[in-house]
Design a protein around this motif. Structure first.
Motif, PDB file in Angstrom:
ATOM      1  N   ALA A 121       9.746 -47.978   6.113  1.00  0.00           N
ATOM      2  CA  ALA A 121       9.227 -49.363   5.193  1.00  0.00           C
ATOM      3  C   ALA A 121       7.450 -49.569   7.044  1.00  0.00           C
ATOM      4  N   ASP A 122       7.395 -48.864   7.682  1.00  0.00           N
ATOM      5  CA  ASP A 122       7.149 -48.628   9.086  1.00  0.00           C
ATOM      6  C   ASP A 122       5.723 -48.487   8.869  1.00  0.00           C
ATOM      7  N   LEU A 123       5.426 -47.561   7.390  1.00  0.00           N
ATOM      8  CA  LEU A 123       4.448 -46.415   7.112  1.00  0.00           C
ATOM      9  C   LEU A 123       3.981 -47.360   5.700  1.00  0.00           C
ATOM     10  N   GLY A 124       5.207 -48.024   5.473  1.00  0.00           N
ATOM     11  CA  GLY A 124       4.308 -49.217   4.014  1.00  0.00           C
ATOM     12  C   GLY A 124       4.508 -48.095   2.804  1.00  0.00           C
ATOM     13  N   VAL A 125       5.580 -47.758   2.571  1.00  0.00           N
ATOM     14  CA  VAL A 125       5.938 -46.024   1.597  1.00  0.00           C
ATOM     15  C   VAL A 125       7.459 -46.519   1.033  1.00  0.00           C
ATOM     16  N   ASP A 126       7.609 -45.296   0.181  1.00  0.00           N
ATOM     17  CA  ASP A 126       8.839 -45.506  -0.346  1.00  0.00           C
ATOM     18  C   ASP A 126       9.458 -44.598   0.116  1.00  0.00           C
ATOM     19  N   ARG A 127      10.930 -44.765   0.590  1.00  0.00           N
ATOM     20  CA  ARG A 127      11.402 -43.379   1.127  1.00  0.00           C
ATOM     21  C   ARG A 127      11.899 -41.947   0.027  1.00  0.00           C
ATOM     22  N   THR A 128      11.039 -42.481  -0.916  1.00  0.00           N
ATOM     23  CA  THR A 128      10.880 -40.768  -1.703  1.00  0.00           C
ATOM     24  C   THR A 128       9.501 -40.105  -0.873  1.00  0.00           C
ATOM     25  N   THR A 129       9.148 -41.242  -1.332  1.00  0.00           N
ATOM     26  CA  THR A 129       7.350 -40.368  -0.601  1.00  0.00           C
ATOM     27  C   THR A 129       7.622 -39.600   0.813  1.00  0.00           C
ATOM     28  N   LEU A 130       8.548 -40.780   1.592  1.00  0.00           N
ATOM     29  CA  LEU A 130       8.408 -39.844   2.845  1.00  0.00           C
ATOM     30  C   LEU A 130       8.777 -38.226   2.570  1.00  0.00           C
ATOM     31  N   PHE A 131      10.478 -38.465   2.055  1.00  0.00           N
ATOM     32  CA  PHE A 131      10.769 -37.382   1.970  1.00  0.00           C
ATOM     33  C   PHE A 131      10.611 -35.966   1.449  1.00  0.00           C
ATOM     34  N   ARG A 132       8.840 -36.458   0.664  1.00  0.00           N
ATOM     35  CA  ARG A 132       8.096 -35.737  -0.356  1.00  0.00           C
ATOM     36  C   ARG A 132       7.930 -34.907   1.319  1.00  0.00           C
ATOM     37  N   TRP A 133       6.988 -36.142   1.663  1.00  0.00           N
ATOM     38  CA  TRP A 133       6.347 -35.602   3.153  1.00  0.00           C
ATOM     39  C   TRP A 133       6.580 -34.872   4.519  1.00  0.00           C
ATOM     40  N   VAL A 134       7.671 -35.319   4.609  1.00  0.00           N
ATOM     41  CA  VAL A 134       8.588 -34.833   6.077  1.00  0.00           C
ATOM     42  C   VAL A 134      10.196 -34.224   5.684  1.00  0.00           C
ATOM     43  N   GLY A 135      10.467 -33.791   4.456  1.00  0.00           N
ATOM     44  CA  GLY A 135      11.641 -33.592   4.371  1.00  0.00           C
ATOM     45  C   GLY A 135      13.240 -34.561   5.134  1.00  0.00           C
ATOM     46  N   ASN A 136      14.161 -34.150   5.168  1.00  0.00           N
ATOM     47  CA  ASN A 136      15.503 -35.459   5.362  1.00  0.00           C
ATOM     48  C   ASN A 136      15.174 -35.356   6.245  1.00  0.00           C
ATOM     49  N   SER A 184       0.235 -41.222   6.485  1.00  0.00           N
ATOM     50  CA  SER A 184      -0.012 -39.561   5.529  1.00  0.00           C
ATOM     51  C   SER A 184       1.435 -39.447   6.133  1.00  0.00           C
ATOM     52  N   ALA A 185       1.947 -37.786   6.864  1.00  0.00           N
ATOM     53  CA  ALA A 185       3.325 -36.844   6.490  1.00  0.00           C
ATOM     54  C   ALA A 185       2.488 -37.151   7.968  1.00  0.00           C
ATOM     55  N   ALA A 186       1.519 -36.852   8.789  1.00  0.00           N
ATOM     56  CA  ALA A 186       1.207 -36.673   9.925  1.00  0.00           C
ATOM     57  C   ALA A 186       1.408 -37.788  10.817  1.00  0.00           C
ATOM     58  N   MET A 187       1.566 -39.029  10.504  1.00  0.00           N
ATOM     59  CA  MET A 187       1.544 -40.349  10.436  1.00  0.00           C
ATOM     60  C   MET A 187       3.062 -40.476  10.486  1.00  0.00           C
ATOM     61  N   ALA A 188       3.682 -39.681  10.071  1.00  0.00           N
ATOM     62  CA  ALA A 188       5.312 -39.854   9.711  1.00  0.00           C
ATOM     63  C   ALA A 188       5.689 -39.694  10.940  1.00  0.00           C
ATOM     64  N   VAL A 189       4.942 -38.379  11.200  1.00  0.00           N
ATOM     65  CA  VAL A 189       6.201 -37.584  11.747  1.00  0.00           C
ATOM     66  C   VAL A 189       5.232 -37.956  13.512  1.00  0.00           C
ATOM     67  N   GLN A 190       3.929 -38.926  13.784  1.00  0.00           N
ATOM     68  CA  GLN A 190       3.712 -38.931  15.171  1.00  0.00           C
ATOM     69  C   GLN A 190       5.136 -39.736  14.884  1.00  0.00           C
ATOM     70  N   ALA A 191       4.793 -40.835  13.797  1.00  0.00           N
ATOM     71  CA  ALA A 191       5.770 -42.579  14.389  1.00  0.00           C
ATOM     72  C   ALA A 191       7.295 -41.976  14.862  1.00  0.00           C
ATOM     73  N   ASP A 245      17.516 -34.864   9.227  1.00  0.00           N
ATOM     74  CA  ASP A 245      17.248 -33.253  10.176  1.00  0.00           C
ATOM     75  C   ASP A 245      15.838 -32.287  10.248  1.00  0.00           C
ATOM     76  N   LYS A 246      15.254 -32.172   9.276  1.00  0.00           N
ATOM     77  CA  LYS A 246      13.869 -31.232   9.199  1.00  0.00           C
ATOM     78  C   LYS A 246      13.004 -32.345   9.703  1.00  0.00           C
ATOM     79  N   LEU A 247      12.755 -33.666   9.901  1.00  0.00           N
ATOM     80  CA  LEU A 247      12.210 -34.322  10.100  1.00  0.00           C
ATOM     81  C   LEU A 247      12.803 -33.733  11.900  1.00  0.00           C
ATOM     82  N   LEU A 248      13.664 -34.210  12.199  1.00  0.00           N
ATOM     83  CA  LEU A 248      14.216 -34.254  13.849  1.00  0.00           C
ATOM     84  C   LEU A 248      13.530 -33.271  14.460  1.00  0.00           C
ATOM     85  N   ALA A 249      14.127 -31.950  13.613  1.00  0.00           N
ATOM     86  CA  ALA A 249      14.027 -30.144  13.706  1.00  0.00           C
ATOM     87  C   ALA A 249      11.932 -30.753  13.944  1.00  0.00           C
TER      88      ALA A 249
END
Length: 198
Positions: free
Chosen positions: A35-50, A10-17, A52-56
């Motif tokens: 890859a660690d989450l078992g999703v593609d980059r498109t899904t990850l970007f949809r969850w957390v943005g690019n 999930s998005a929360a798991m992506a942020v936590q990782a 820079d947004k994830l780092l912020a």
């Protein structure tokens, strides 16, 4: 974080990782994270943005509790309370190894994410400082000709100047100078910083 093989990513798991990687001093890599989450980059970007947004998001997830803790450990009132809390926050960031690693590894990105409106970090810091100022104003411990919002913005900029002094001017980051400058801005010319900020 739960193992991606045992729970739905999930998005929360992506942020936590990403947060765990950041604290470990690792570069947050979107491809590896997906890859660690078992999703593609498109899904990850949809969850957390690019990236820079994830780092912020990660930066403020660490900054918010650090600032709250600094406020909770402050026993003073008025300008001194704001200066003490902000000074401790500045010192805690200066002392955080993972934070210094990020600043040294990606200085331009760090300054963009931390000191401009390009991300949520500065906005959230100003908001948190404004709430602190408003408490002191409401309690009658502080008065100033500027609004709480304008003061909060100035205080955030002062704090940034001393946290990132090595990147901005080549000087050593200094929490005690930040606290003294903030107290002076709020009208306390006799303020002495806490020992932990010296």
């Amino acid at each position: 974080m739960s193992d991606a093989g045992h729970s739905q990513p999930s998005a929360a798991m992506a942020v936590q990782a990403a947060r765990q990687a950041f604290i470990a001093g690792e570069r947050v890599d979107m491809q590896k994270l997906a890859a660690d989450l078992g999703v593609d980059r498109t899904t990850l970007f949809r969850w957390v943005g690019n990236r820079d947004k994830l780092l912020a998001t990660v930066l403020w997830s660490l900054g918010a509790p650090t600032f709250r803790n600094a406020i909770e450990q402050t026993e003073s009132t008025g300008p001194a309370r704001v200066a003490d809390a902000t000074g401790k926050f500045v010192q805690d960031l200066i002392d955080a190894p993972y934070f210094r690693v990020f600043l040294q590894r990606e200085p331009e990105r760090a300054l963009r994410l931390l000191t401009t409106k390009a991300s949520i970090v500065q906005h959230e810091m100003v908001s948190a400082t404004e709430r602190l100022l408003q408490q002191e104003l409401d309690r009658g411990h502080l008065s100033h000709s500027l609004s709480a919002h304008d003061l909060a913005y100035l205080i955030a900029r002062v704090a940034e100047s001393f946290i990132y002094a090595d990147l901005i001017t080549g000087e050593r980051p200094d929490a005690s100078k930040a606290a003294i400058a903030i107290a002076a801005l709020l009208g306390d010319q006799q303020y002495k910083p806490k020992r932990s900020q010296q």
